[in-house]
Each structure stands twice: as C-alpha cells, then as structure tokens.
Enzyme design. Structure first.
Site, PDB file in Angstrom:
ATOM      1  NE  ARG A  56      12.511   9.365 -14.123  1.00  0.00           N
ATOM      2  CZ  ARG A  56      13.006   9.658 -15.340  1.00  0.00           C
ATOM      3  NH1 ARG A  56      12.204  10.037 -16.321  1.00  0.00           N
ATOM      4  NH2 ARG A  56      14.303   9.559 -15.587  1.00  0.00           N
ATOM      5  CE1 TYR A 109      -8.076  16.188   1.136  1.00  0.00           C
ATOM      6  CE2 TYR A 109      -6.824  16.328  -0.905  1.00  0.00           C
ATOM      7  CZ  TYR A 109      -6.904  15.969   0.420  1.00  0.00           C
ATOM      8  OH  TYR A 109      -5.828  15.399   1.032  1.00  0.00           O
ATOM      9  CG  ASP A 182     -11.337  14.574  -7.259  1.00  0.00           C
ATOM     10  OD1 ASP A 182     -11.608  13.352  -7.242  1.00  0.00           O
ATOM     11  OD2 ASP A 182     -10.568  15.110  -6.449  1.00  0.00           O
ATOM     12  CE  LYS A 207      -8.576   9.786   0.047  1.00  0.00           C
ATOM     13  NZ  LYS A 207      -7.438  10.314  -0.721  1.00  0.00           N
TER      14      LYS A 207
END
Length: 387
Positions: A56, A109, A182, A207
């Site tokens: 982590r 978005y 973004d 994406k």
C-alpha cells in the site's frame, strides 16, 4: 550515467517507453516485472530494502508507472490510484478541509459532479459550477478566502468544451487557488497542463493511458515537491492505490499512447466533418472543427484535437437513443479511450447523475469515443445508423 539520465531530455514517445522502466537489474527483463506482493523482507527492524515495506505504501511496479507518468506530464511526482475518482477524492481531501470551496466545470463529468454534490458536500466542501471557457465567469465564481481549487476539464466531458489553461492558471494563482486540470481526454501527448501553469493534473488512466478497455485506474501528477509529499502521504493513509497488475497494464498502454492518439485524432476529425455535413445532425462538438467555439484555444494549447466527438440529432431524445442502438462497430457502452469505438447516450448513461442539476446534458446528445479501426468502416457504420 544511468539509463534514466540518458533519456531525461528525450522526446515524448521515448519517455513513454523508457521513463521509469530501465531493464530489470536481476534478469535484464525489458519490461518491469509485476511485483504481485503485499510485504517485503526488511534488513533489520526499521531497515527497509530500497524503501519497500508494504505494497500500500510502495510497490516497484506501481513506482515504475508513477515515475513514467510524472515524466510524460513534465512533473516531479506521479501517484497511481485504483480509479480516477479515487485520485480525485485523495486530491480534494488533501488540499481542502470542511468549509472550503471549489469551482467546477458547468459541464463536468457525471462521476466528478456526483463526488462533489453527493459525497464531499456532506463533508462540508462547497462548490460552484462555472463556464470554464470564460475566465471572467470563473473569477466571479471564486469565493475569497474559501476557494482552494479551480477544477478544469479540457476538453470537457461530454460537450468537448475548451478552457484556456494559461488564463485560468492566472485566475487561480491571483485568487490563492490551485488549478487542477483533468487531462484524461487530451492525454499528455496532446496537452501539457503543468507547462501551461496548472498545479495538478488528474487522469482516469482507465481511458487513453491504458487504452485497451482492460484496466481501471487513476493518477495525479504535480510539479511542487511539497504538494507531492502531501498527496503521497494521503495516498498511503487513505489506501486507494493501484494494484501491481493494474499498474503494469497501464504502463503497457502508455508505451503506445503516441501512435494510438495519432490514429484516434485523425479518425475523429473525419467523423466530426462527416457529422457536421449530415442533415440529421443539429450540432457537432469537436475542437478540431474550425467553427467550434474552442478551436482557437485548443489549437494554441494542444498538438491534436483528440478522439472524442459528441453531437446532437434532430428528432430529440428517442432518436438519439435509437441511433445508439443501431450501430454495429460502435459498441454501446460507457467509458472511452480504448482502441475500439464506443457510442453512448450521456443523459441516460455516463451523466445520469447530473439529471435535474445545472450540469444536466442535452437529452438529444450522443457521445462517441472514436477508436483506431478503419475510418471507412467507422463512417459507414455511423452513417447507416443515422439513416
């Protein structure tokens, strides 16, 4: 001189393949191994071997991706997350506290809007939607002493709105805010927000970065060392990190980002031009069209116009839905940025969470993620669906 030093000033295409990805010192493998491991043997109590103790906190495969992302975005620190929204959540809870405020896009978005309106609003984070193509409107939306960030999507999702990053950086810094961009739609191959004055770059690596519709991930990239350290602390403390296999998949995708984006852009340009000439299409949103409102700014700050196109159709909502159901090569589905072409109805799908809000999208809107198939086949499929 190390391999990393040798390509420090290399071109984008070279960095995408080599940055953070020196051959494995143990075996010489030219691709970073997948370190599918949770914990690491320590060299004595508190003696971390090369900084690794628990995955982590740090993992070699994830670090390779993070170093590569920082390099191709021209930043100092890259951080990889389990999803784009996980990256956004970590950023906002790092730089904001309850009572603070963020200016967001008027066509954000749907998932980002939901995070602000349904999740972080309960935590006490205020927000105001503004037209990001109008710096004066953005400045007017800033709440003095409370606005900690101006949040920009350019091109935006799903209306392909364009914001002038350099101008908004001026607004942000004059008002004591961070400019967050973004960069998912543009990718660092087409647009470099940090070089234009942005403080933080956000990605859904699901994406174009991944590019093959087989991984979910997110990323943050910053230039400021102190902010990078704060974000890294919260990344570990909050724990929504990218797993090693997911990091490896994104890293693999980044290697071909440049050549894929060249084809995405050329295909999308042809499709936008065909749609603009079609009698059943009432509007086309694509910054590569000379008469698009954002064309001039996009041409200034982007090296290409991207692979996303949206358009509105005569006949209203039902006709838009019907067209989405008639395509064959364009697959009906959410998400974007893969090698295959996708079609969707934002109002009922990706942006349903914005229904009834100031960010509601037109119900006759169709969004295309234009893939890298033969442009002739894609045009034939789309024109057949339009009738």
């Amino acid at each position: 001189m190390s391999a990393s030093d040798a390509h420090a000033n290399a071109a984008f295409e070279t960095l995408a393949i080599h940055a953070g990805q020196d051959p494995d010192p143990l075996t010489g493998a030219v691709v970073p191994p997948i370190y599918q491991v949770s914990t690491y043997k320590q060299d004595g109590v508190g003696g971390l071997r090369n900084g690794y103790e628990y995955s982590r906190s740090a993992n070699p495969t994830r670090k390779a991706l993070e170093d590569c992302l920082a390099s191709i975005e021209g930043g100092r620190t890259g951080l990889a997350f389990a999803s784009g929204l996980a990256a956004e959540d970590c950023l906002l809870r790092t730089v904001c506290v309850p009572g603070d405020h963020v200016v967001i896009p008027a066509d954000a978005y749907g998932g980002t809007f939901r995070l602000f309106s349904k999740v972080l609003s309960r935590w006490g984070l205020g927000w105001t939607a503004a037209n990001m193509s109008d710096p004066a409107a953005v400045r007017a939306a800033v709440v003095p002493g409370k606005t900690k960030a101006i949040w920009v999507e350019t091109p935006s999702n799903p209306l392909l709105g364009i914001a002038d990053i350099a101008a908004l950086a001026g607004v942000a810094h004059e008002t004591g805010s961070l400019l967050v961009v973004d960069n998912t739609f543009a990718t660092p191959y087409l647009q470099q927000p940090l070089a234009l004055g942005a403080d933080v770059v956000v990605h859904s690596t699901t994406k174009y970065m991944g590019g093959h519709s087989d991984v979910v991930g997110g990323a943050l990239v910053v230039s400021d060392e102190e902010l990078g350290s704060e974000l890294a602390y919260h990344q570990n403390a909050m724990g929504a990190v990218a797993g090693p296999f997911d990091a490896w998949l994104v890293l693999r995708g980044v290697k071909t980002l440049a050549v894929r984006m060249d084809r995405h852009c050329s295909n999308a340009q042809r499709i936008a031009e065909a749609l603009a000439a079609h009698s059943k299409v009432t509007a086309v949103h694509y910054p590569g069209l000379p008469d698009d409102p954002g064309h001039e700014v996009a041409a200034k700050q982007m090296s290409g116009f991207g692979g996303m196109v949206s358009f509105r159709v005569a006949g209203g909502e039902q006709e838009a839905v019907d067209i989405c159901g008639r395509t064959e090569l364009f697959t009906l589905g959410e998400s974007l940025g893969g090698v295959e072409s996708l079609i969707e109805h934002p109002g009922r799908m990706t942006h349903a969470s914005a229904a009834g809000s100031p960010l509601e999208v037109p119900n006759d809107l169709i969004r295309l993620s234009v893939g890298i198939e033969s442009i002739d086949d894609l045009l034939a499929d789309l024109l057949r669906a339009l009738g």
